[in-house]
Scaffold this motif. Structure first.
Motif, mmCIF file in Angstrom:
data_model
loop_
_atom_site.group_PDB
_atom_site.id
_atom_site.type_symbol
_atom_site.label_atom_id
_atom_site.label_comp_id
_atom_site.label_asym_id
_atom_site.label_seq_id
_atom_site.Cartn_x
_atom_site.Cartn_y
_atom_site.Cartn_z
ATOM 1 N N ARG A 169 -15.778 -0.028 -81.776
ATOM 2 C CA ARG A 169 -15.627 1.418 -81.999
ATOM 3 C C ARG A 169 -15.535 1.705 -83.494
ATOM 4 N NH1 ARG A 169 -11.584 4.469 -78.041
ATOM 5 N NH2 ARG A 169 -12.811 6.141 -78.957
ATOM 6 N N HIS A 170 -16.446 1.120 -84.264
ATOM 7 C CA HIS A 170 -16.402 1.270 -85.717
ATOM 8 C C HIS A 170 -17.585 2.039 -86.293
ATOM 9 C CE1 HIS A 170 -12.995 -1.367 -85.662
ATOM 10 N NE2 HIS A 170 -13.681 -2.389 -85.212
ATOM 11 N N HIS A 171 -18.497 2.537 -85.443
ATOM 12 C CA HIS A 171 -19.576 3.356 -85.964
ATOM 13 C C HIS A 171 -19.005 4.633 -86.585
ATOM 14 C CE1 HIS A 171 -23.020 1.069 -84.640
ATOM 15 N NE2 HIS A 171 -22.486 0.931 -83.437
ATOM 16 N N ARG A 174 -12.471 -0.759 -75.900
ATOM 17 C CA ARG A 174 -13.547 -0.315 -76.774
ATOM 18 C C ARG A 174 -14.277 0.911 -76.226
ATOM 19 N NH1 ARG A 174 -14.290 -6.017 -76.527
ATOM 20 N NH2 ARG A 174 -13.726 -7.076 -78.453
ATOM 21 N N SER A 175 -13.871 1.403 -75.055
ATOM 22 C CA SER A 175 -14.586 2.501 -74.405
ATOM 23 C C SER A 175 -14.217 3.848 -75.012
ATOM 24 C CB SER A 175 -14.284 2.523 -72.902
ATOM 25 O OG SER A 175 -14.649 1.306 -72.300
ATOM 26 N N ALA A 176 -15.186 4.771 -74.962
ATOM 27 C CA ALA A 176 -14.914 6.139 -75.384
ATOM 28 C C ALA A 176 -14.531 7.017 -74.198
ATOM 29 C CB ALA A 176 -16.149 6.728 -76.080
ATOM 30 N N GLY A 191 -22.860 5.029 -77.676
ATOM 31 C CA GLY A 191 -21.448 4.855 -77.365
ATOM 32 C C GLY A 191 -20.692 6.161 -77.244
ATOM 33 N N MET A 192 -21.420 7.264 -77.117
ATOM 34 C CA MET A 192 -20.783 8.574 -76.986
ATOM 35 C C MET A 192 -21.673 9.447 -76.106
ATOM 36 S SD MET A 192 -19.955 11.390 -79.989
ATOM 37 C CE MET A 192 -18.616 10.436 -80.715
ATOM 38 N N VAL A 248 -15.925 15.558 -79.952
ATOM 39 C CA VAL A 248 -17.230 14.985 -79.641
ATOM 40 C C VAL A 248 -18.340 16.004 -79.922
ATOM 41 C CG1 VAL A 248 -18.692 14.164 -77.745
ATOM 42 C CG2 VAL A 248 -16.334 13.343 -77.958
ATOM 43 N N TYR A 287 -19.738 7.729 -86.192
ATOM 44 C CA TYR A 287 -19.459 8.809 -85.250
ATOM 45 C C TYR A 287 -18.198 8.522 -84.441
ATOM 46 C CZ TYR A 287 -21.561 5.951 -81.519
ATOM 47 O OH TYR A 287 -21.851 4.959 -80.608
ATOM 48 N N GLN A 288 -17.911 7.252 -84.178
ATOM 49 C CA GLN A 288 -16.687 6.903 -83.458
ATOM 50 C C GLN A 288 -15.457 7.074 -84.349
ATOM 51 O OE1 GLN A 288 -18.168 2.993 -82.495
ATOM 52 N NE2 GLN A 288 -18.420 3.496 -80.336
#
Length: 339
Positions: free
Chosen positions: A267-269, A21-23, A154-155, A281, A271-272
């Motif tokens: 990771r469903h936002h 799930r990491s960016a 998350g970013m 990014v 922006y993701q």
């Protein structure tokens, strides 16, 4: 300076390792939020000291001005800061050794309750409902805002792109008397702290805020928004964080319908999704930052127009701007468009 002092400890004890799930793709220290919170505490104390006692007079502001910090103002500011430190400690523990969801949420609710108790005496955000119900709604809404701030972090630079325009706007509103001195000092201190943290979190980040930072930032911003709303700026308080509310809220509804465990990282936002669909990014951050600056302008307009009807128009226009951003992020880059 605090980041430099803390970094060896963070590298040793608070490394965020990449997972599904990491960016990020490399182990990166987290916990930079400890430096942010520490800076806000120090800067808040210095600011209140400068504007308390004889400070306002020396600076050209009378004791009755919106810049003066009396004994009650000191108490409110330190109460809000104490709540931020409490929720930050919960986040720090969770960064090192994850806590079960329910105890973590209970401690967050207690911290938000403490912050709500620091609002000025007689302050009303929703004067058409009973005070007890209003305070309950503020605590629930504040706890939600604290968590959505954490979820949205998350970013690289996402919290910077959101918090800088919001805290800059709230600091400016304080200058014009729309925010109380305790909240204004905290917003200005948080703005400076985030700007100090930004170079370390610049893509590709060398340091993450961690829950210790994102939770405390969410609580402080919520306190500033509640203060603004209690002084007649409800529309502005809704407009300023509208992108965060929309992105996290719509994502939450979508995940609930899927039956996901909504308290877990994902990771469903929007922006993701945008990055997964071709945006870089920096392109996402630029869109978010520009949108937040536009929201700050709409919030300012709603304050100085002094009309409920025009404020409703400002909210509608703000919602339209956010909807356009979300649509752009959800679509991603067309396959035929070069990077």
């Amino acid at each position: 300076m605090l980041i430099g002092l803390l970094r060896p400890l963070l590298v040793r004890y608070a490394i965020a390792r990449p997972n599904a799930r990491s960016a990020h793709t490399a182990p990166t220290p987290q916990g930079g939020g400890m430096a942010v919170v520490g800076t806000v505490v120090l800067a808040g104390w210095l600011g209140a000291a400068a504007l308390g006692s004889e400070g306002p007079t020396a600076l050209g502001f009378g004791p009755g001005s919106s810049f003066a910090v009396d004994v009650a103002g000191w108490w409110r500011m330190w109460t809000a800061l104490g709540a931020a430190v409490l929720v930050g400690v919960v986040g720090a523990v969770d960064d090192i050794r994850p806590l079960p969801p329910l105890p973590r949420l209970a401690l967050q609710i207690i911290a938000v309750g403490i912050a709500v108790s620091a609002l000025p005496d007689g302050a009303r955000v929703l004067p058409w409902i009973p005070l007890a119900l209003e305070r309950l709604l503020l605590v629930v809404g504040g706890a939600w805002f604290v968590n959505l701030t954490n979820f949205m972090d998350g970013m690289d630079w996402m919290t910077v792109a959101e918090t800088v325009p919001v805290t800059a706007a709230l600091s400016l509103f304080w200058f014009f008397g729309a925010v109380s001195a305790p909240a204004g000092i905290l917003m200005l201190a948080l703005l400076g702290a985030i700007l100090g943290f930004a170079p370390f979190n610049k893509p590709v980040a060398r340091l993450f805020l961690g829950d210790v930072g994102s939770l405390a930032i969410g609580l402080l911003v919520a306190y500033g928004l509640f203060d603004l709303a209690s002084r007649g700026g409800l529309a502005a308080a809704v407009i300023l964080p509208l992108y965060y509310i929309a992105d996290s809220g719509l994502t939450l509804v979508w995940r609930l319908r899927r039956g996901d465990r909504v308290w877990e990282a994902h990771r469903h936002h929007f922006y993701q999704v945008a990055v997964a669909r071709g945006f870089t990014v920096r392109e996402v951050l630029a869109r978010v930052a520009v949108t937040n600056v536009a929201l700050a302008c709409f919030a300012a307009a709603s304050l100085w127009q002094g009309s409920a009807a025009l404020s409703a128009v400002d909210i509608a226009l703000s919602a339209g701007v956010v909807a356009l951003l979300l649509r752009d992020l959800a679509r991603g880059r067309p396959a035929t468009e070069p990077r």
